[in-house]
Scaffold this active site. Structure first.
Site, short mmCIF file in Angstrom:
data_model
loop_
_atom_site.label_atom_id
_atom_site.label_comp_id
_atom_site.label_asym_id
_atom_site.label_seq_id
_atom_site.Cartn_x
_atom_site.Cartn_y
_atom_site.Cartn_z
N ASP A 1 1.70 0.08 -5.78
CA ASP A 1 2.27 1.42 -5.66
C ASP A 1 2.90 1.84 -6.98
O ASP A 1 4.13 2.00 -7.10
CB ASP A 1 3.30 1.45 -4.54
N LYS B 1 -2.88 -3.77 -1.82
CA LYS B 1 -2.69 -2.54 -1.06
C LYS B 1 -2.88 -1.32 -1.94
O LYS B 1 -2.30 -1.22 -3.03
CB LYS B 1 -1.28 -2.49 -0.44
N ASP C 1 -3.83 1.97 2.72
CA ASP C 1 -2.65 2.44 3.45
C ASP C 1 -2.47 3.94 3.27
O ASP C 1 -1.64 4.39 2.48
CB ASP C 1 -1.42 1.67 2.94
N LEU C 2 -3.26 4.72 4.01
CA LEU C 2 -3.22 6.18 3.88
C LEU C 2 -2.50 6.86 5.03
O LEU C 2 -2.33 8.07 5.03
CB LEU C 2 -4.65 6.73 3.76
N LYS C 3 -2.11 6.10 6.04
CA LYS C 3 -1.25 6.59 7.12
C LYS C 3 -1.81 7.88 7.75
O LYS C 3 -1.15 8.92 7.76
CB LYS C 3 0.18 6.82 6.61
N PHE C 4 -3.00 7.78 8.31
CA PHE C 4 -3.63 8.95 8.93
C PHE C 4 -2.71 9.55 10.00
O PHE C 4 -2.11 8.84 10.81
CB PHE C 4 -4.94 8.56 9.60
N HIS C 5 -2.64 10.88 10.01
CA HIS C 5 -1.86 11.58 11.04
C HIS C 5 -2.38 13.02 11.10
O HIS C 5 -2.04 13.86 10.27
CB HIS C 5 -0.37 11.57 10.69
N ASP C 6 -3.24 13.26 12.08
CA ASP C 6 -3.86 14.58 12.22
C ASP C 6 -4.44 14.65 13.63
O ASP C 6 -4.23 13.75 14.45
CB ASP C 6 -4.95 14.75 11.15
N PRO D 1 -7.19 14.21 16.53
CA PRO D 1 -8.10 13.06 16.69
C PRO D 1 -9.42 13.21 15.95
O PRO D 1 -9.92 12.24 15.35
CB PRO D 1 -8.28 12.96 18.20
N THR E 1 9.84 1.68 6.80
CA THR E 1 10.93 0.78 6.40
C THR E 1 12.01 1.47 5.57
O THR E 1 13.08 0.91 5.36
CB THR E 1 10.38 -0.43 5.63
N GLN F 1 14.14 0.85 0.30
CA GLN F 1 14.00 0.21 1.60
C GLN F 1 15.37 0.02 2.23
O GLN F 1 16.36 -0.27 1.54
CB GLN F 1 13.32 -1.16 1.45
N ARG G 1 7.26 -3.95 -5.77
CA ARG G 1 8.00 -3.90 -7.03
C ARG G 1 8.52 -5.26 -7.53
O ARG G 1 8.55 -5.47 -8.74
CB ARG G 1 9.13 -2.88 -6.92
#
Length: 243
Positions: free
Chosen positions: A19, A40, A67-72, A74, A131, A201, A222
């Site tokens: 990241d 990642k 790790d794109l954290k889909f949220h839309d 279906p 987190t 965090q 990190r």
């Protein structure tokens, strides 16, 4: 509770979170090739390099956590998961707050994309509570449950949806393992070696403590990517895991 993941050495279940700025991330990935098993790719890198980066890391021998954290809705998430799985990614993420229909759609998409690529179906993971979020942050968005209760409620929904497991802080790993059983993926960011800065965090643990609590995989960013010698930093963490 013994987990099926215990058959794999802990050092092979450490995921390096790249990241950071793209050139630095690639340099660190090349240095750690052959040392680390997992890398990642989050939004920062993905928006810079796209799907080519997944293939680049796979060619270097890495397993890739995308790790794109889909949220839309279906339909959109099913298509996104299908495209992501077709790259050969080994893990995908979505927000559990998208609901059961969305998570079921993501699973369908992952299966279809893997079939198109002739690859294994990636692990599909539901983000429970980030987190970086505290009780106050949950209150800001209208969630009145205690953090752990919210994590467990979202994990139950993920399990009912048929996805592979969840992402949560290491502080919730033990009750999650008890809830989800030995075969669920429990991936824990928010892992910091003793004495490392917490950064953004709020719910953290050491790498060994996270595994001891039941995590299947840990994510470390990190403390490795900002270290003067990333290989030495990775080895120090790996040597302290207590295999």
């Amino acid at each position: 509770m013994l987990s099926r993941f215990d058959e794999t050495p802990r050092r092979e279940r450490v995921i390096i979170a790249l990241d950071c700025e793209a050139d630095k991330a690639l340099s660190i990935a090349y240095q750690l090739a052959g040392e680390a098993t997992w890398a990642k790719i989050g939004m920062t890198l993905y928006y810079a390099y796209g799907t080519d980066l997944v293939r680049m890391l796979k060619a270097r021998g890495y397993k890739v956590f995308l790790d794109l954290k889909f949220h839309d809705i279906p339909h959109q998430v099913e298509g996104a998961a299908r495209s992501a799985a077709a790259t050969g990614a080994d893990m995908l993420t979505m927000h559990t707050v998208g609901g059961r229909d969305m998570m079921e759609a993501a699973q369908r998409g992952a299966i279809a994309g893997a079939a198109e690529a002739g690859a294994d179906v990636p692990a599909t993971l539901g983000i429970t509570v980030l987190t970086s979020m505290s009780q106050d942050t949950l209150h800001q968005v209208g969630v009145e449950r205690p953090v752990e209760s919210q994590v467990l409620a979202m994990a139950s929904l993920a399990s009912e949806s048929g996805i592979s497991g969840v992402v949560a802080s290491p502080r919730e790993a033990r009750p999650l393992r008890e809830l989800l059983g030995p075969d669920a993926f429990i991936v824990t960011p928010g892992v910091r070696p003793q004495g490392a800065a917490m950064g953004d965090q709020t719910r953290v643990a050491t790498p060994k403590d996270a595994f001891d609590a039941g995590a299947s995989h840990i994510v470390v960013g990190r403390p490795i990517t900002d270290a003067p010698d990333p290989i030495a930093a990775f080895r120090r963490i790996a040597d302290g895991l207590g295999d």
